[in-house]
Write a protein that holds these residues in place. Structure first.
Motif, mmCIF file in Angstrom:
data_model
loop_
_atom_site.group_PDB
_atom_site.id
_atom_site.type_symbol
_atom_site.label_atom_id
_atom_site.label_comp_id
_atom_site.label_asym_id
_atom_site.label_seq_id
_atom_site.Cartn_x
_atom_site.Cartn_y
_atom_site.Cartn_z
ATOM 1 N N ASN A 1 0.913 -1.211 0.049
ATOM 2 C CA ASN A 1 -0.033 0.042 -0.047
ATOM 3 C C ASN A 1 0.840 1.140 0.087
ATOM 4 N N ALA A 2 1.034 2.030 -1.305
ATOM 5 C CA ALA A 2 1.779 3.041 -1.330
ATOM 6 C C ALA A 2 1.511 4.329 -0.170
ATOM 7 N N ALA A 3 0.127 4.529 0.290
ATOM 8 C CA ALA A 3 -0.247 5.326 1.188
ATOM 9 C C ALA A 3 0.769 4.796 2.692
ATOM 10 N N VAL A 4 0.506 3.960 2.772
ATOM 11 C CA VAL A 4 1.126 3.168 4.322
ATOM 12 C C VAL A 4 2.617 3.337 4.114
ATOM 13 N N ALA A 5 3.324 3.045 3.031
ATOM 14 C CA ALA A 5 4.597 3.022 2.807
ATOM 15 C C ALA A 5 5.005 4.368 2.983
ATOM 16 N N GLU A 6 4.342 5.507 2.402
ATOM 17 C CA GLU A 6 4.905 6.831 2.657
ATOM 18 C C GLU A 6 4.499 7.141 3.998
ATOM 19 N N SER A 7 3.662 6.776 4.914
ATOM 20 C CA SER A 7 3.449 7.282 6.255
ATOM 21 C C SER A 7 4.616 6.732 7.212
ATOM 22 N N LEU A 8 5.470 5.663 6.672
ATOM 23 C CA LEU A 8 6.331 4.991 7.644
ATOM 24 C C LEU A 8 7.588 5.731 7.489
ATOM 25 N N ILE A 9 7.831 6.503 6.484
ATOM 26 C CA ILE A 9 9.147 7.518 6.482
ATOM 27 C C ILE A 9 9.307 8.018 7.817
ATOM 28 N N ILE B 1 11.353 -2.085 2.315
ATOM 29 C CA ILE B 1 11.389 -0.950 3.427
ATOM 30 C C ILE B 1 12.884 -0.975 4.223
ATOM 31 N N VAL B 2 13.440 0.322 4.104
ATOM 32 C CA VAL B 2 14.937 0.398 4.625
ATOM 33 C C VAL B 2 14.894 0.734 6.069
ATOM 34 N N LEU B 3 15.341 0.371 6.952
ATOM 35 C CA LEU B 3 15.439 0.641 8.373
ATOM 36 C C LEU B 3 16.939 1.146 8.545
ATOM 37 N N PHE C 1 15.207 -6.353 15.834
ATOM 38 C CA PHE C 1 15.762 -5.030 15.897
ATOM 39 C C PHE C 1 14.639 -3.899 15.772
ATOM 40 N N PHE C 2 15.427 -2.892 15.766
ATOM 41 C CA PHE C 2 14.572 -1.417 15.963
ATOM 42 C C PHE C 2 15.248 -0.475 14.961
ATOM 43 N N GLY C 3 14.233 0.575 14.257
ATOM 44 C CA GLY C 3 15.133 1.421 13.587
ATOM 45 C C GLY C 3 14.001 2.222 12.934
ATOM 46 N N VAL C 4 14.873 3.262 12.408
ATOM 47 C CA VAL C 4 13.925 4.562 11.601
ATOM 48 C C VAL C 4 13.747 3.956 10.215
ATOM 49 N N VAL C 5 12.415 4.155 9.624
ATOM 50 C CA VAL C 5 12.296 3.914 8.153
ATOM 51 C C VAL C 5 12.848 4.976 7.590
ATOM 52 N N ILE C 6 13.663 4.561 6.591
ATOM 53 C CA ILE C 6 14.613 5.653 5.712
ATOM 54 C C ILE C 6 13.958 5.780 4.221
ATOM 55 N N ASP C 7 13.289 4.654 3.807
ATOM 56 C CA ASP C 7 12.792 4.554 2.475
ATOM 57 C C ASP C 7 11.974 3.077 2.483
ATOM 58 N N ALA C 8 10.880 3.543 1.548
ATOM 59 C CA ALA C 8 10.000 2.401 1.332
ATOM 60 C C ALA C 8 9.469 2.532 0.036
#
Length: 115
Positions: A12-20, A56-58, A43-50
């Motif tokens: 879902n592109a909208a969900v992906a965008e909301s993760l950044i 989905i890159v953390l 693991f735990f991280g910040v989403v930097i790209d999706a």
């Protein structure tokens, strides 16, 4: 009626965008062929790209600070974290994803030596 041939129910592109810029807690459970737990990782991280093609890159935090990890492009596996959910290090994520992986990895080019 129009059917989208390329529609992926797991993306879902909208969900992906909301993760950044949001934090994500990733739980992996590895099972053997019989379904017994062999290993657990978190693991735990910040989403930097999706992106649908790259995943989905953390940007990992905590023990793996500075490393990156790429998850498959499946926003359907990601849920909003409930209040009180924390990582092993006590961090409170915005989102949580859990994956169960069973059996040994497939070997793409396994050659039978007896042939």
């Amino acid at each position: 009626m129009t059917i989208e041939a390329d529609h992926d129910p797991h993306w879902n592109a909208a969900v992906a965008e909301s993760l950044i810029g949001k934090t994500l807690l990733m739980n992996l459970t590895f099972l053997d062929d019989e379904g017994e737990v062999q290993e657990r990782q978190q693991f735990f991280g910040v989403v930097i790209d999706a992106t649908e093609h790259e995943g989905i890159v953390l940007d990992l935090l905590g023990e793996h600070d500075g490393d990156t990890y790429t998850l498959p492009p499946q926003t359907s596996a990601i849920q909003k974290a409930e209040a009180g959910v924390t990582s092993l290090l006590g961090d409170e994520p915005d989102f949580v994803a859990s994956w169960i992986i069973q059996g040994p990895p497939d070997v793409a080019n396994d050659v039978d030596e007896e042939a």
